[in-house]
Design a protein around this motif. Sequence first.
Motif, short mmCIF file in Angstrom:
data_model
loop_
_atom_site.label_atom_id
_atom_site.label_comp_id
_atom_site.label_asym_id
_atom_site.label_seq_id
_atom_site.Cartn_x
_atom_site.Cartn_y
_atom_site.Cartn_z
N UNK A 57 2.11 4.80 -9.30
CA UNK A 57 2.29 3.50 -8.27
C UNK A 57 2.73 2.13 -8.61
N UNK A 58 3.61 1.74 -7.77
CA UNK A 58 4.01 0.84 -8.54
C UNK A 58 2.85 -0.37 -7.24
N UNK A 59 2.43 -1.04 -8.23
CA UNK A 59 2.25 -2.40 -8.69
C UNK A 59 2.01 -2.90 -7.08
N UNK A 60 1.38 -3.45 -6.36
CA UNK A 60 1.40 -4.06 -5.27
C UNK A 60 0.64 -5.61 -5.37
N UNK A 61 1.37 -6.72 -4.62
CA UNK A 61 -0.09 -8.02 -4.51
C UNK A 61 0.72 -8.61 -3.47
N UNK A 62 -0.56 -8.86 -2.83
CA UNK A 62 -0.79 -9.46 -1.25
C UNK A 62 -1.47 -10.72 -1.28
N UNK A 63 -0.98 -11.25 -0.22
CA UNK A 63 -1.90 -12.91 -0.53
C UNK A 63 -2.29 -12.99 1.15
N UNK A 64 -4.17 -13.69 0.53
CA UNK A 64 -5.23 -13.53 1.96
C UNK A 64 -5.63 -14.46 2.08
N UNK A 65 -6.07 -14.90 2.65
CA UNK A 65 -6.39 -16.58 3.15
C UNK A 65 -7.72 -16.20 2.92
N UNK A 66 -8.99 -16.72 2.29
CA UNK A 66 -10.86 -16.60 2.37
C UNK A 66 -11.00 -17.52 3.40
N UNK A 67 -11.96 -16.89 4.34
CA UNK A 67 -12.58 -16.17 5.09
C UNK A 67 -11.59 -15.41 5.40
N UNK A 68 -12.11 -14.28 5.56
CA UNK A 68 -11.12 -12.76 5.63
C UNK A 68 -11.84 -12.26 6.25
N UNK A 126 -5.51 -2.54 5.26
CA UNK A 126 -5.16 -1.37 5.60
C UNK A 126 -4.23 -0.56 4.38
N UNK A 127 -4.44 -0.84 3.18
CA UNK A 127 -2.88 -1.08 2.27
C UNK A 127 -2.44 0.28 1.60
N UNK A 128 -1.21 0.21 1.52
CA UNK A 128 -1.05 1.75 0.82
C UNK A 128 -0.02 0.80 -0.14
N UNK A 129 -0.24 1.62 -0.78
CA UNK A 129 0.43 2.53 -2.50
C UNK A 129 2.23 2.71 -2.50
N UNK A 130 3.59 2.94 -3.18
CA UNK A 130 4.47 3.70 -2.93
C UNK A 130 4.16 4.80 -4.02
N UNK A 131 4.46 5.67 -4.56
CA UNK A 131 4.78 6.71 -6.14
C UNK A 131 5.66 5.76 -6.93
N UNK A 132 5.54 5.76 -7.81
CA UNK A 132 6.06 5.51 -9.47
C UNK A 132 5.96 5.50 -10.14
#
Length: 754
Positions: free
Chosen positions: A76-87, A92-98
């Motif tokens: 799968x293609x590596x994915x990164x997201x930025x989140x703010x803690x507290x969260x 709900x995250x989906x990864x694309x085949x690669x």
Amino acid sequence: MKLLFKILLLLAITPIYSQNSIHGVITDSNTKAPIVYANIYIPAVEKGTMSHEKGDFTIDNLPPGKYEVLFSIIGYQTKSITIKIPFEEHLHLSLSPSFIEMKDIIISTPFHKLQRDNVMKVEQENIKNLKAGGAVTLAEGIANIPGVESLTTGLGIGKPVIRGLSSNRVLVYAQGVRLENQQFGAEHGLGINDAGVESIEVIKGPASLLYGSDALGGVLYVNPERFSQSNSTTGDVAANYFSNTEGVTTSAGVKSSTETFKFLFRGSTASHSDYKTDAYRVTNTRFNEQDFKAGIGYQNKGFTTEFRYNVNVSDLGIPITTGIGQGGEQSKNRTPLLPFQNITNHVLSSKSTIFFNKSRLDINLGYIYNDRKEFETPHDHDDHDHDDHHDHEEHEEEHEHEAYGTLDPALHMKLKTANYDIKYNLPKLGKLETIFGVQGMNQINTNYGDEQLIPNARTNDIGILATSHIHFEKADMQLGIRFDNRTIDVNSDFNKSFNSFNAAAGVKTNIAKYITARVNLASGFRAPNLAELKSYGTHEGTNRFEIGNETLKSEQNLQADVALEYTNEHLEVFANVFYNTIKNYIYLSPNGEIIKNVPVYEYFQNNAHLYGGEFGIHVHPHPMDWLHVESNFEMVTGKQNNDDYLPLIPAHTLSNMIRVEFNKKWLEKSYAFVKLKTTFQQNKLGAFETSTKDYSLLSAGFGSTLRLFKKDLLLSISGNNLTNKTYVNHLSRLKSDGIFNIGRNISIGFTYTL
């Protein structure tokens, strides 16, 4: 040092935050099925976990702030997201085949982003991939990274060459601190064992903005293995056998983590006899190595810290070129003959981070203790002539035991280096991220042997930097500026100071849907090292008498890089080109004199420039996603301003590889490859160099993961130079005597997860 300890003590007294966590589920973007065993990792706090049977995951005990979270799994293609803690939300995250290899966060650049989001082009290679190719040592393995070669003395001694630049022009980082091990010498190797190494990153070009002096040509950044995931314990044992040297390497490690504490231990050994060509064994290329690594970490909700320690002990034979292949000792003995090096290298490092609400402070501290001894035959430097060569051969075995017993080292140097790297990550202002930092080093060189090549001396560095990353809608930009000062003090008789301002600017943009362009312009500098300024004596490993030059000025360079990449699900094409101009390039040249029966070399300066690049294509056609066809071409040319070519410039190379990957129930995580690497003739020669003929080397390998007692067992076999080609690499220090590089070598290995 007292001030640094006070800072650490202050950081340990951190506020207690409420429990913070992130949780969610990961699914396939096409089938919507849950993805099991996906890796979830937060680089800033070095904390991660894996998804469970329903694709769900949870990471607890997180400090407040904004963090990049990395999601990756093979296929799968590596994915990164930025989140703010507290969260508070449920992800709900989906990864694309690669079928493009999954990428990791780049650690060697300050903003720690995925390579596709990085402004600066950085090569990254997992150590498992390098070892799968059958490399005997780490120095041999890095030569498979585009734009990187290795300057070698046999198998045991090798050092990185990045786009034609090496020695003190390439800075090596290990455990997050700069590695100092008298790297001024061509026969002084890396001093790093690949056991306990996660990955290698290579910055190709001036990195003085980030690392100061000695990063003029680039940086080799060695990432140590990660701690285990929270609330888990893992271990492994591994061994490899190499047919050519009848060499054996072994490794065993264990690591465990709770929510707050984590530790790891790893020990490894390596033992090799002289390597073999099609015609003979190369006398005294044998070597032995013992390596131990340990780490301990602690984390609470506002503070993380880890301490790592590595000790590496090596006995490295220095080949005696006279008579090799013509009556020299031919044996499978593993004990080095005279002359040889005994090197003990200690690396102690700490990495701490204190988290504020919207910013953080990173503190890296290091202490490196390098104990280098070089032993030689007692009669090498007597004032009268000797004609007892045959007598020496008869008593080689006696000299072996003397070397480890009563014989004192002719050359004995201890290099003690303390360094620090403190960076403050400012609160993010809109699309602007900024880092301020201060770095420094205190280094003491002391002689203990009868002979002396470089004097006792103290070196002090300090550098101040600021760098920013700006994210626009269609482009990313990075800017930075830095000031450095280096002083070298030799017993109060010689004191010299070097200052330099350096800057870097770069931009990355997607000029089309699948096309990414990067343009970077950076300056760098390198202050003359102690050997270039003050050496006076016989350098045993190079068989020459070296005389320093106290009038040398700092090298200063400016490099422009342009990188283009086309990437879709089944095709990757890249072109990286560079032009590097260097003012006051320092080089060694003979002056025609003879001292102690060896030629005299002195240090000189001239302006120089280098240019070239790396070009490649990677195809994995649909529906045969298991098939990978890769081709890479590398070239570099180096000249002085008088049109004389620079020495030790690698020849152009072309690599072609076919690789297949399977992941079946009966054949899990399996691979096989066939590779043909062609090195072209090198006839663009520096002074006193000789040309090198072209050659092609055929390699192949296979590996698979099996289940044994409900644990993973990785088995691998690979062969290099399968046709047993006799050849000489242009960067071999044995080349001047016509000594061939290693012949056919078959390696068999296993790694068993406990």
